[in-house]
Design an enzyme around this catalytic site. Structure first.
Site, mmCIF file in Angstrom:
data_model
loop_
_atom_site.group_PDB
_atom_site.id
_atom_site.type_symbol
_atom_site.label_atom_id
_atom_site.label_comp_id
_atom_site.label_asym_id
_atom_site.label_seq_id
_atom_site.Cartn_x
_atom_site.Cartn_y
_atom_site.Cartn_z
ATOM 1 N N ARG A 48 5.411 -1.604 3.460
ATOM 2 C CA ARG A 48 5.594 -1.704 4.913
ATOM 3 C C ARG A 48 4.618 -2.674 5.579
ATOM 4 N NH1 ARG A 48 7.387 4.187 7.069
ATOM 5 N NH2 ARG A 48 8.297 4.889 5.119
ATOM 6 N N CYS A 49 3.801 -3.303 4.806
ATOM 7 C CA CYS A 49 2.853 -4.285 5.335
ATOM 8 C C CYS A 49 3.636 -5.540 5.744
ATOM 9 C CB CYS A 49 1.813 -4.621 4.274
ATOM 10 S SG CYS A 49 0.824 -6.082 4.626
ATOM 11 N N SER A 50 3.516 -5.928 6.999
ATOM 12 C CA SER A 50 4.291 -7.075 7.481
ATOM 13 C C SER A 50 3.925 -8.367 6.754
ATOM 14 C CB SER A 50 4.115 -7.245 8.988
ATOM 15 O OG SER A 50 2.758 -7.497 9.307
#
Length: 112
Positions: free
Chosen positions: A6-8
């Site tokens: 979920r890390c952009s």
């Protein structure tokens, strides 16, 4: 590529690799903790301090006594306990370790 799903920035790095048709494997290092010997090898190239994301919530929530490990085993333990402290994404290509993502950085690494 090691990171968090979920890390952009990790998502951008994966999209960049796909756009440039570069095969890669993504490893979620929260689910699949990085082996101590791998962490030590990365540290040998980059140094422990360069590997730590000091702007993360995880870092700010650490007790002050844990923020200055004095040895490789202490750093390794800290990152195994708190994998979100590691800057991301971590790209490993031909044994070379690169932290973070930007178009320019990846163009340089991949010679594009």
């Amino acid at each position: 590529v090691y990171g968090l799903p979920r890390c952009s920035t990790c998502v951008k790095a994966q999209a960049w690799l796909k756009k440039h048709a570069i095969a890669f494997a993504f490893i979620d290092y929260r689910e699949h903790r990085i082996a101590p010997e791998v962490l030590r090898a990365w540290s040998a190239q980059l140094g422990w301090n360069a590997m730590i994301n000091r702007s993360s919530t995880s870092w700010r929530e650490l007790p002050a006594t844990r923020r200055n490990p004095g040895s490789d085993p202490e750093w390794t333990l800290l990152l195994r306990e708190h994998p979100t402290l590691l800057k991301r994404p971590v790209l490993v290509r031909d044994g070379q370790v690169t932290l973070g993502f930007s178009d320019g950085l990846y163009r340089k690494v991949f010679g594009i």
